[in-house]
Design a protein around this motif. Structure first.
Motif, mmCIF file in Angstrom:
data_model
loop_
_atom_site.group_PDB
_atom_site.id
_atom_site.type_symbol
_atom_site.label_atom_id
_atom_site.label_comp_id
_atom_site.label_asym_id
_atom_site.label_seq_id
_atom_site.Cartn_x
_atom_site.Cartn_y
_atom_site.Cartn_z
ATOM 1 N N VAL A 182 -9.172 -3.871 -10.193
ATOM 2 C CA VAL A 182 -9.867 -4.190 -8.480
ATOM 3 C C VAL A 182 -9.415 -2.960 -7.943
ATOM 4 C CG1 VAL A 182 -9.832 -5.823 -6.644
ATOM 5 C CG2 VAL A 182 -9.702 -6.547 -8.638
ATOM 6 N N ILE A 183 -10.144 -2.455 -7.235
ATOM 7 C CA ILE A 183 -9.984 -0.939 -6.486
ATOM 8 C C ILE A 183 -10.642 -1.183 -5.556
ATOM 9 C CG2 ILE A 183 -9.830 1.569 -6.690
ATOM 10 C CD1 ILE A 183 -10.020 2.037 -9.768
ATOM 11 N N LEU A 184 -9.112 -0.849 -4.274
ATOM 12 C CA LEU A 184 -9.843 -0.233 -3.053
ATOM 13 C C LEU A 184 -9.910 1.037 -2.531
ATOM 14 C CD1 LEU A 184 -11.050 -1.753 0.116
ATOM 15 C CD2 LEU A 184 -8.506 -1.610 0.440
ATOM 16 N N LYS A 185 -11.253 1.965 -1.895
ATOM 17 C CA LYS A 185 -10.838 3.506 -1.737
ATOM 18 C C LYS A 185 -11.358 2.879 -0.250
ATOM 19 C CE LYS A 185 -11.633 5.942 -5.363
ATOM 20 N NZ LYS A 185 -12.225 7.102 -6.847
ATOM 21 N N THR A 186 -10.657 3.760 0.961
ATOM 22 C CA THR A 186 -10.861 3.217 1.815
ATOM 23 C C THR A 186 -10.286 4.414 3.081
ATOM 24 O OG1 THR A 186 -11.125 2.157 3.717
ATOM 25 C CG2 THR A 186 -8.799 1.971 2.738
ATOM 26 N N THR A 187 -10.471 5.455 4.104
ATOM 27 C CA THR A 187 -9.755 6.157 4.943
ATOM 28 C C THR A 187 -9.570 5.026 5.716
ATOM 29 O OG1 THR A 187 -12.120 6.116 6.154
ATOM 30 C CG2 THR A 187 -11.406 7.932 4.512
ATOM 31 N N ASP A 188 -9.530 3.567 5.931
ATOM 32 C CA ASP A 188 -9.487 3.006 7.068
ATOM 33 C C ASP A 188 -7.854 2.663 6.228
ATOM 34 O OD1 ASP A 188 -9.139 0.819 8.748
ATOM 35 O OD2 ASP A 188 -10.952 -0.407 8.765
ATOM 36 N N PHE A 189 -6.615 2.861 7.203
ATOM 37 C CA PHE A 189 -5.488 2.569 7.336
ATOM 38 C C PHE A 189 -5.643 0.842 6.657
ATOM 39 C CE2 PHE A 189 -1.053 1.576 7.789
ATOM 40 C CZ PHE A 189 -0.233 1.803 6.938
ATOM 41 N N ASP A 190 -5.490 -0.019 8.349
ATOM 42 C CA ASP A 190 -5.106 -1.045 8.393
ATOM 43 C C ASP A 190 -6.153 -1.684 7.725
ATOM 44 O OD1 ASP A 190 -4.579 -0.674 10.623
ATOM 45 O OD2 ASP A 190 -5.831 -0.312 12.351
ATOM 46 N N ALA A 191 -7.282 -1.691 7.053
ATOM 47 C CA ALA A 191 -8.152 -2.596 5.812
ATOM 48 C C ALA A 191 -7.527 -2.367 4.658
ATOM 49 C CB ALA A 191 -9.390 -1.775 5.520
ATOM 50 N N LEU A 192 -6.840 -1.450 3.755
ATOM 51 C CA LEU A 192 -5.675 -1.150 3.878
ATOM 52 C C LEU A 192 -4.653 -2.156 3.224
ATOM 53 C CD1 LEU A 192 -4.701 0.497 0.771
ATOM 54 C CD2 LEU A 192 -2.973 1.701 2.367
ATOM 55 N N ALA A 193 -4.076 -1.720 4.685
ATOM 56 C CA ALA A 193 -3.059 -2.764 5.224
ATOM 57 C C ALA A 193 -3.012 -4.068 4.970
ATOM 58 C CB ALA A 193 -2.256 -2.729 6.387
ATOM 59 N N ARG A 194 -4.052 -4.417 5.301
ATOM 60 C CA ARG A 194 -4.502 -6.215 4.923
ATOM 61 C C ARG A 194 -5.069 -6.398 3.411
ATOM 62 N NH1 ARG A 194 -7.695 -4.798 9.555
ATOM 63 N NH2 ARG A 194 -9.547 -4.810 8.643
ATOM 64 N N PHE A 195 -5.865 -5.905 3.281
ATOM 65 C CA PHE A 195 -5.628 -5.964 1.678
ATOM 66 C C PHE A 195 -4.455 -6.289 0.593
ATOM 67 C CE2 PHE A 195 -6.208 -4.233 -2.568
ATOM 68 C CZ PHE A 195 -7.226 -5.230 -3.195
ATOM 69 N N GLU A 207 -6.351 14.996 -1.205
ATOM 70 C CA GLU A 207 -7.681 16.296 -0.907
ATOM 71 C C GLU A 207 -8.987 15.647 -0.262
ATOM 72 O OE1 GLU A 207 -7.400 14.008 -4.957
ATOM 73 O OE2 GLU A 207 -6.159 14.790 -4.010
ATOM 74 N N ILE A 208 -8.992 14.332 -0.401
ATOM 75 C CA ILE A 208 -10.047 13.855 0.123
ATOM 76 C C ILE A 208 -9.353 12.886 1.181
ATOM 77 C CG2 ILE A 208 -11.677 14.302 -1.884
ATOM 78 C CD1 ILE A 208 -10.922 11.222 -2.309
ATOM 79 N N GLY A 209 -8.445 12.863 1.340
ATOM 80 C CA GLY A 209 -7.997 12.023 2.913
ATOM 81 C C GLY A 209 -8.377 10.784 3.046
ATOM 82 N N THR A 210 -8.344 10.159 1.389
ATOM 83 C CA THR A 210 -7.974 8.593 1.338
ATOM 84 C C THR A 210 -7.172 8.126 0.434
ATOM 85 O OG1 THR A 210 -10.731 9.099 0.874
ATOM 86 C CG2 THR A 210 -9.975 7.594 0.306
ATOM 87 N N PHE A 211 -6.609 6.627 0.802
ATOM 88 C CA PHE A 211 -6.187 5.686 0.364
ATOM 89 C C PHE A 211 -6.401 4.963 -0.915
ATOM 90 C CE2 PHE A 211 -4.528 5.749 4.449
ATOM 91 C CZ PHE A 211 -3.261 6.486 4.470
#
Length: 114
Positions: free
Chosen positions: A82-95, A66-70
């Motif tokens: 620990v929570i990471l909210k991002t629209t940057d898939f590459d940052a998510l994948a690294r995390f 609904e907000i296009g966020t990981f």
């Protein structure tokens, strides 16, 4: 007589869900061949009410369509998440990859200890 195959029509995954599936596949290949006696990693995809990649008992990634966020969440202790909210898939994948590597290193050191 031609019998029609019974099946269920599923909606085509939206882009974010497809990226979660891709991440799960990359992580499965990343851990393949690392023989751990007690592998804590699940690396499974579920959908209820949104797409979720379950990493292990303490970590998961949701795609909030609904907000296009990981949103990655890791329970780091009894009162700490620990929570990471991002629209940057590459940052998510690294995390997530860093978390998985740390979990594998913990397991390897535990198994190597006498």
């Amino acid at each position: 007589m031609h019998e029609q195959a019974a099946g269920e029509v599923l909606p085509f995954p939206i882009h974010g869900e497809a990226l979660l599936v891709k991440l799960a596949d990359v992580l499965r290949r990343h851990v393949a061949g690392r023989e751990l006696a007690d592998n804590p990693l699940r690396l499974t995809i579920s959908r209820s009410p949104w797409a979720r990649l379950s990493i292990d008992a303490a970590a998961y990634v949701d795609y909030l369509s609904e907000i296009g966020t990981f949103q990655a969440a890791i329970e780091a202790g009894p009162d700490t998440k620990v929570i990471l909210k991002t629209t940057d898939f590459d940052a998510l994948a690294r995390f997530v990859t860093q978390y998985v590597n740390e979990r594998l290193a913990e397991r390897a050191s535990t198994e190597a200890a006498p």
